[in-house]
Motif scaffolding. Structure first.
Motif, PDB file in Angstrom:
ATOM      1  N   TYR A 151       0.842  -1.196   0.000  1.00  0.00           N
ATOM      2  CA  TYR A 151       0.000   0.000   0.000  1.00  0.00           C
ATOM      3  C   TYR A 151       0.882   1.254   0.000  1.00  0.00           C
ATOM      4  O   TYR A 151       0.592   2.238  -0.704  1.00  0.00           O
ATOM      5  CB  TYR A 151      -0.925  -0.017   1.212  1.00  0.00           C
ATOM      6  CG  TYR A 151      -1.787   1.216   1.365  1.00  0.00           C
ATOM      7  CD1 TYR A 151      -2.658   1.625   0.359  1.00  0.00           C
ATOM      8  CD2 TYR A 151      -1.724   1.974   2.535  1.00  0.00           C
ATOM      9  CE1 TYR A 151      -3.454   2.757   0.513  1.00  0.00           C
ATOM     10  CE2 TYR A 151      -2.515   3.100   2.697  1.00  0.00           C
ATOM     11  CZ  TYR A 151      -3.383   3.492   1.678  1.00  0.00           C
ATOM     12  OH  TYR A 151      -4.158   4.609   1.833  1.00  0.00           O
ATOM     13  N   GLY A 152       1.974   1.217   0.753  1.00  0.00           N
ATOM     14  CA  GLY A 152       2.900   2.336   0.765  1.00  0.00           C
ATOM     15  C   GLY A 152       3.518   2.587  -0.599  1.00  0.00           C
ATOM     16  O   GLY A 152       3.723   3.742  -1.004  1.00  0.00           O
ATOM     17  N   GLY A 153       3.813   1.516  -1.338  1.00  0.00           N
ATOM     18  CA  GLY A 153       4.345   1.672  -2.691  1.00  0.00           C
ATOM     19  C   GLY A 153       3.330   2.298  -3.629  1.00  0.00           C
ATOM     20  O   GLY A 153       3.684   3.118  -4.493  1.00  0.00           O
ATOM     21  N   TYR A 154       2.075   1.912  -3.461  1.00  0.00           N
ATOM     22  CA  TYR A 154       0.979   2.498  -4.242  1.00  0.00           C
ATOM     23  C   TYR A 154       0.893   3.998  -3.990  1.00  0.00           C
ATOM     24  O   TYR A 154       0.844   4.805  -4.933  1.00  0.00           O
ATOM     25  CB  TYR A 154      -0.321   1.794  -3.866  1.00  0.00           C
ATOM     26  CG  TYR A 154      -1.605   2.509  -4.250  1.00  0.00           C
ATOM     27  CD1 TYR A 154      -2.101   2.442  -5.550  1.00  0.00           C
ATOM     28  CD2 TYR A 154      -2.335   3.216  -3.298  1.00  0.00           C
ATOM     29  CE1 TYR A 154      -3.294   3.087  -5.893  1.00  0.00           C
ATOM     30  CE2 TYR A 154      -3.520   3.846  -3.620  1.00  0.00           C
ATOM     31  CZ  TYR A 154      -3.998   3.789  -4.932  1.00  0.00           C
ATOM     32  OH  TYR A 154      -5.182   4.413  -5.260  1.00  0.00           O
ATOM     33  N   LEU A 155       0.919   4.380  -2.713  1.00  0.00           N
ATOM     34  CA  LEU A 155       0.817   5.798  -2.373  1.00  0.00           C
ATOM     35  C   LEU A 155       2.023   6.589  -2.891  1.00  0.00           C
ATOM     36  O   LEU A 155       1.874   7.714  -3.380  1.00  0.00           O
ATOM     37  CB  LEU A 155       0.701   5.966  -0.859  1.00  0.00           C
ATOM     38  CG  LEU A 155      -0.577   5.441  -0.192  1.00  0.00           C
ATOM     39  CD1 LEU A 155      -0.515   5.667   1.309  1.00  0.00           C
ATOM     40  CD2 LEU A 155      -1.814   6.105  -0.781  1.00  0.00           C
ATOM     41  N   ARG A 156       3.203   6.006  -2.789  1.00  0.00           N
ATOM     42  CA  ARG A 156       4.400   6.712  -3.254  1.00  0.00           C
ATOM     43  C   ARG A 156       4.356   6.929  -4.760  1.00  0.00           C
ATOM     44  O   ARG A 156       4.775   7.980  -5.260  1.00  0.00           O
ATOM     45  CB  ARG A 156       5.661   5.934  -2.868  1.00  0.00           C
ATOM     46  CG  ARG A 156       6.960   6.625  -3.315  1.00  0.00           C
ATOM     47  CD  ARG A 156       8.155   6.066  -2.592  1.00  0.00           C
ATOM     48  NE  ARG A 156       8.475   4.715  -2.978  1.00  0.00           N
ATOM     49  CZ  ARG A 156       9.282   4.388  -4.001  1.00  0.00           C
ATOM     50  NH1 ARG A 156       9.821   5.344  -4.762  1.00  0.00           N
ATOM     51  NH2 ARG A 156       9.543   3.129  -4.269  1.00  0.00           N
ATOM     52  N   ALA A 157       3.837   5.950  -5.490  1.00  0.00           N
ATOM     53  CA  ALA A 157       3.727   6.111  -6.946  1.00  0.00           C
ATOM     54  C   ALA A 157       2.760   7.231  -7.299  1.00  0.00           C
ATOM     55  O   ALA A 157       3.025   8.048  -8.192  1.00  0.00           O
ATOM     56  CB  ALA A 157       3.281   4.794  -7.583  1.00  0.00           C
ATOM     57  N   LEU A 158       1.631   7.290  -6.597  1.00  0.00           N
ATOM     58  CA  LEU A 158       0.678   8.372  -6.850  1.00  0.00           C
ATOM     59  C   LEU A 158       1.334   9.733  -6.614  1.00  0.00           C
ATOM     60  O   LEU A 158       1.214  10.657  -7.434  1.00  0.00           O
ATOM     61  CB  LEU A 158      -0.550   8.234  -5.943  1.00  0.00           C
ATOM     62  CG  LEU A 158      -1.441   7.006  -6.108  1.00  0.00           C
ATOM     63  CD1 LEU A 158      -2.657   7.139  -5.195  1.00  0.00           C
ATOM     64  CD2 LEU A 158      -1.876   6.795  -7.543  1.00  0.00           C
ATOM     65  N   LYS A 159       2.045   9.843  -5.502  1.00  0.00           N
ATOM     66  CA  LYS A 159       2.684  11.117  -5.161  1.00  0.00           C
ATOM     67  C   LYS A 159       3.772  11.460  -6.171  1.00  0.00           C
ATOM     68  O   LYS A 159       3.888  12.630  -6.606  1.00  0.00           O
ATOM     69  CB  LYS A 159       3.270  11.035  -3.753  1.00  0.00           C
ATOM     70  CG  LYS A 159       3.895  12.332  -3.278  1.00  0.00           C
ATOM     71  CD  LYS A 159       4.379  12.202  -1.836  1.00  0.00           C
ATOM     72  CE  LYS A 159       4.983  13.513  -1.356  1.00  0.00           C
ATOM     73  NZ  LYS A 159       5.450  13.416   0.056  1.00  0.00           N
TER      74      LYS A 159
END
Length: 336
Positions: free
Chosen positions: A199-207
């Protein structure tokens, strides 16, 4: 702490503690709970197999598998078995449910089977020094590492992908295909393990790519099971939020998600692209074939055994081995 210490603290006889340990019915429930609570507070590990206590040596290695229904583990287990056999050791395996404590299970196996070492296949990512002190032989964490714990790198070994980075790559691939409304199917946001990392990787990609985070596009299944994933995606569809792609943290969840999308009248990949992580064999047979970042399961099994035997035989120190997942393109993702 010994059985005598437990008896003294609880104000009961040693034989009463023994009866509790053996599940005997002739103990009052209030006493049973007092003894069990005391053992839990002190992380007491019973040593029940007298026959094993007299053994002076062993060629046995333990494998604790956390998550009895996880299809991702099958090829790793097969590889570990083969590598242990080739090395001249004997493997004993214990499967436990995802909510059980793999460290305590390994500690019990160590004492009862006189293990030389343990491989934990699946587990929590936040061990403490006090917890791993229960295990008195070398151990390797396979498919995960101590991302949220406070262990020194000199205290444990692991073999895994970088879960956060792999999830970032999956979402990044969707971005480069033109997707901007990207939903996510996870287990929990804060499980201190694989789901939180991905989930953290998902959020970092969005950012990183300037995509505004929308919490309504994230659904939590509460577990990694296919029924939970199916119902979570049906819930996502009921929110009536626009999205053109769905990132799933595991292949099995993605397969259930694809069925939920189809049942909800959403075609894959025409209306929604789907990407995930793992590389399960069954993902080759979905329609369309699932696009996934495939983990090198055979290499993970080999490296886990190689690392453990190096520790057992004194040929190497603790190390954290990172392996790379490879993008395996299928038909579930299309550019827009």
């Amino acid at each position: 702490m010994t059985i005598k210490d437990i008896a003294r603290e609880c104000g009961v006889s040693i034989s009463t503690v023994s009866r509790v340990l053996n599940g005997r019915p002739d103990v009052r429930e209030e006493v049973r709970q007092r003894v069990l609570s005391c053992m839990q507070r002190h992380n007491y590990i019973p040593n029940n197999t007298a026959r094993d206590l007299v053994k002076t040596s062993s060629d046995t290695v333990g494998l604790v598998v956390r998550g009895v229904s996880n299809p991702f583990y099958s090829n790793i287990i097969k590889t570990i078995q083969q590598e242990i056999d080739l090395a001249g050791y004997t493997l004993v395996m214990q499967q436990i449910h995802s909510g059980e404590d793999e460290i305590k299970c390994g500690a019990i196996m160590e004492r009862e089977k006189k293990l030389r070492g343990v491989i934990f296949l699946g587990g929590r990512s936040d061990y403490t020094d006090a917890e791993i002190a229960l295990v008195n032989v070398p151990f390797v964490c396979c498919s995960y590492t101590n991302s949220y714990g406070n262990l020194s790198v000199n205290r444990y070994s692991s073999v895994s992908i970088e879960d956060e980075e792999t999830a970032f790559r999956a979402v990044e691939a969707l971005y480069h295909m033109g997707h901007r409304r990207i939903a996510a199917l996870i287990s929990e946001k804060d499980d201190r393990s694989v789901s939180e990392l991905r989930y953290g990787g998902y959020l970092r990609a969005l950012k990183t790519y300037g995509i505004e985070q929308d919490d309504d596009l994230v659904v939590c299944a509460g577990n990694y099971d296919m029924p939970g994933a199916y119902h979570a995606v049906r819930e996502l569809l009921q929110r009536e939020k626009e999205f053109t792609a769905l990132f799933c943290i595991s292949d099995s969840m993605a397969i259930a998600a694809m069925r939920a999308l189809k049942d909800g009248g959403v075609s894959v990949p025409e209306s929604c692209s789907v990407i995930s992580i793992d590389g399960l064999e069954m993902a080759e047979y979905t329609d369309p074939r699932l696009t996934t970042l495939s983990q090198p399961t055979e290499l993970m099994g080999q490296e886990s055994v190689r690392t453990l035997l190096g520790l057992i035989e004194g040929n190497s120190a603790h190390k954290q081995v990172i392996v790379q997942a490879a993008l395996k393109a299928g038909g579930s993702v299309r550019p827009i």
